[in-house]
Design a protein around this motif. Structure first.
Motif, short mmCIF file in Angstrom:
data_model
loop_
_atom_site.label_atom_id
_atom_site.label_comp_id
_atom_site.label_asym_id
_atom_site.label_seq_id
_atom_site.Cartn_x
_atom_site.Cartn_y
_atom_site.Cartn_z
N ILE A 1 1.08 -1.21 0.46
CA ILE A 1 0.08 0.38 0.54
C ILE A 1 1.05 1.16 0.12
O ILE A 1 0.36 2.59 -0.86
N VAL A 2 1.86 1.18 0.93
CA VAL A 2 2.81 2.15 1.08
C VAL A 2 3.84 2.59 -0.25
O VAL A 2 4.02 4.03 -0.61
N GLY A 3 3.80 1.47 -1.10
CA GLY A 3 4.41 1.52 -2.80
C GLY A 3 3.47 2.02 -3.61
O GLY A 3 3.44 1.92 -4.43
N ASP A 4 2.07 2.13 -3.64
CA ASP A 4 0.50 2.05 -4.26
C ASP A 4 1.28 1.54 -5.49
O ASP A 4 1.05 1.49 -6.94
N ASP A 5 1.20 -0.27 -5.03
CA ASP A 5 1.16 -1.40 -5.63
C ASP A 5 -0.12 -1.25 -6.54
O ASP A 5 -1.17 -0.79 -5.65
N PRO A 6 -0.41 -1.32 -8.01
CA PRO A 6 -0.95 -1.06 -8.71
C PRO A 6 -2.59 -1.61 -8.27
O PRO A 6 -3.57 -1.52 -8.16
N PHE A 7 -2.11 -2.96 -7.55
CA PHE A 7 -3.23 -4.05 -7.76
C PHE A 7 -4.12 -3.98 -6.40
O PHE A 7 -5.50 -3.92 -6.44
N LEU A 8 -3.54 -3.46 -5.47
CA LEU A 8 -4.16 -2.94 -4.10
C LEU A 8 -5.28 -1.55 -4.33
O LEU A 8 -5.83 -1.96 -3.90
N LEU A 9 -4.23 -1.48 -5.00
CA LEU A 9 -5.35 0.35 -5.37
C LEU A 9 -6.50 -0.15 -6.11
O LEU A 9 -7.67 0.06 -5.86
#
Length: 611
Positions: free
Chosen positions: A327-335
């Motif tokens: 989440i901190v790394g702005d993972d596109p899948f999690l977004l």
């Protein structure tokens, strides 16, 4: 405490045997009800897979397939590229066991899933026996799993309540029938919660109480590595029930006011919290109202309860930390997952009607608990109701993470806990002299009057009648899944295609439209051109999507295939429409396959794409 009065004493050894027999009978009834139809399906075998939302389930099974082939890496399971944040510890274990025993992963899926349910049924039955002190009470261990959602009111063949989008409401049987990680996680959670209930009720030896409590909490924490929703529901139930016990055992206006104030703050500020830090953090904030009650339990136990909290944290740490990093790394899948879980709410009317099978039981146990001054009876059902409403309505206070899924999973745990509690209450109402006050009770209650006892027993009968009425969904469900039958994963076309795939030396394999990539994956085990958008994304997600769109049109997009890493194509000669293989592709090998129950004879061909 009043003197014991009751039927003639049964010898201890005989009572243990009778108790084991009643629990075993409950397990057998459950297995026959949940899985008995499999033995009557023509051609069914251990590698068959239930025809029940199979697409998602086979995507999960692909994780186990990789593990069975020795690949435990954190990658998207179908292409075996990219990353995966989905909790997968159970599927890795399933694959490892399949590899160790030399069985197919689909076989082990069925065996381990049913085993987990059998253990939970046995635990429910055993808890009923220990709480009621009646050996025959174990027979009710299967009953939570036939409770329904009153969906039958909508029509003769209806067993589920349809909501917006793909959201549905149904009884615990609908959740558990998949035998997936969610099903297994809920079984583990149920065993853990019932263990804690027995500890709180003083039904286990004193020396074993804290070791069992810590072990149960560790099990709840480990669920974070198995399935997200099951873990979150289990944590909320555990925290809510524990807090309620603390507040009821040590009533304080200050604690009650702080609890209520924190709850109001969460409901009011939830949308703002979600906008700033995301929905998962908002769900975590919703645990804050439990803090005063948890502190009360901590003080009452001389802070030994902190060991339980630490056990939950330690168990959950691997998955939680990995998700936080993503989440901190702005993972596109999690977004994407955050945004795709919206608009799946539960209308209040539909949710309450669907829960009516257990709501009367919750009310009865709570009312009797308050009147009899029984802390567990008063606190547990009240907490279960609050947690259920809070989670199932999370779209209304900011989190907005698939509220219907929370409703479904909470129903399972509510049913698991309320059946032993209800049996305990019914036993006391039937025989006041057999009551043994739980250690947390402030004082022993006075016996009920004859009128009060009669009223209570009538209420028990009414509760059972309502629960029975909700269970009318169950035979409709059974008829539906029996008619749907199963899907055969291991067939001659897939066996032949898998044999050809062994000739590849790296890169993704694309199959034509008659060879489902999920079926092919669990037969072969190597990287295929496919993925489940809600599970994990491959490294070249956009290119893979273009390849799959072209495949649906019986075409091969060479540019997207090269970018996605697709180097091989397998075609089936009996497939219509025929996949248009590029003219410069090279046929490497072919293999004939015989007709079987689900296919006609034909030939599969392996092609190498240029480049």
């Amino acid at each position: 405490m009043t003197a014991q009065v009751g039927p003639p004493t049964i010898p201890r050894q005989l009572k243990i045997c009778l108790s084991a027999a009643s629990v075993s009978a409950a397990v057998v009834v459950h297995l026959v009800a949940q899985a008995g139809m499999m033995l009557r399906w023509p051609g069914w075998n251990g590698t068959a897979f239930r025809n029940y939302y199979w697409s998602d389930q086979l995507a999960y099974l692909s994780i186990a397939t990789n593990a069975a082939h020795g690949d435990l890496s954190s990658v998207e399971p179908l292409t075996q590229t990219g990353t995966i944040y989905y909790p997968r510890a159970y599927y890795l274990a399933l694959g490892a066991v399949a590899d160790l025993t030399g069985t197919h992963v689909a076989t082990m899926w069925t065996v381990l899933g049913l085993l987990a349910q059998a253990v939970l049924v046995a635990m429910i039955g055993g808890t009923c026996i220990l709480l009621t002190r009646r050996w025959w009470a174990g027979i009710v261990g299967f009953t939570p799993f036939v409770l329904g959602a009153f969906s039958w009111l909508a029509g003769d063949d209806v067993w589920m309540t349809l909501l917006g989008s793909h959201a549905v409401l149904w009884g615990p049987f609908g959740v558990l029938y998949t035998l997936n990680g969610e099903s297994v996680a809920l079984c583990v959670a149920g065993v853990a919660l019932l263990t804690l209930l027995l500890v709180a009720a003083g039904r286990v030896p004193r020396r074993a109480q804290w070791p069992l409590a810590v072990a149960a909490c560790l099990a709840v924490g480990l669920l974070a590595n198995v399935q997200t929703y099951s873990f979150l529901v289990s944590v909320f139930v555990l925290a809510g029930v524990t807090a309620a016990v603390g507040l009821v055992r040590s009533p304080s206006r200050w604690s009650g006011a702080v609890t209520l104030g924190l709850l109001v703050l969460v409901l009011a500020l939830g949308p703002s919290i979600a906008d700033r830090v995301g929905p998962l953090a908002t769900l975590a904030a919703a645990l804050l109202p439990a803090l005063p009650g948890l502190l009360a339990v901590g003080r009452a136990t001389r802070w030994r309860a902190l060991w339980c909290a630490a056990a939950v944290a330690v168990g959950a740490a691997p998955q939680v930390l990995a998700t936080v990093v993503g989440i901190v790394g702005d993972d596109p899948f999690l977004l994407y997952r955050d945004s795709s879980s919206k608009d799946l709410g539960v209308p209040w009317g539909s949710g309450l009607l669907a829960a009516a099978g257990v709501v009367p039981a919750l009310v009865l146990v709570a009312v009797v608990g308050w009147r009899r001054r029984k802390v567990l009876w008063a606190a547990v059902p009240a907490a279960l109701a609050v947690v259920w409403v809070l989670l199932a309505g999370n779209d209304r206070w900011g989190a907005n993470q698939e509220p219907y899924r929370f409703w479904l999973d909470t129903y399972v745990l509510v049913a698991v806990v309320i059946v032993p509690l209800g049996a305990w209450v019914a036993a006391e109402l039937w025989d006041q002299s057999s009551t043994v006050a739980a250690p947390v009770d402030a004082s022993a209650p006075r016996p009920l009057s004859r009128r009060g006892r009669l009223t209570g027993l009538v209420a028990v009968v009414a509760v059972i009648a309502v629960a029975g009425a909700s269970s009318a969904d169950w035979p409709r469900f059974r008829r539906s899944v029996t008619a749907n039958g199963y899907i055969q994963l291991v067939t001659s076309p897939y066996a032949a295609a898998s044999e050809l795939a062994e000739k590849t030396d790296g890169g993704l394999v694309l199959t034509d439209t008659c060879l489902d990539p999920l079926f092919f994956k669990v037969n072969w085990g190597g990287p295929v051109a496919a993925f489940n958008r809600g599970l994990a994304w491959p490294a070249e997600v956009d290119a893979v999507e273009v390849v799959l769109a072209a495949r649906a049109a019986a075409q091969v997009d060479e540019g997207a295939a090269a970018q996605a890493g697709v180097r091989w194509v397998i075609t089936n000669t009996v497939c219509v429409p025929t996949l248009a293989v590029p003219a410069d592709a090279v046929q490497v090998a072919s293999l004939d396959f015989a007709a079987d129950g689900s296919s006609t004879a034909g030939t599969v061909r392996l092609w190498r794409l240029p480049g």
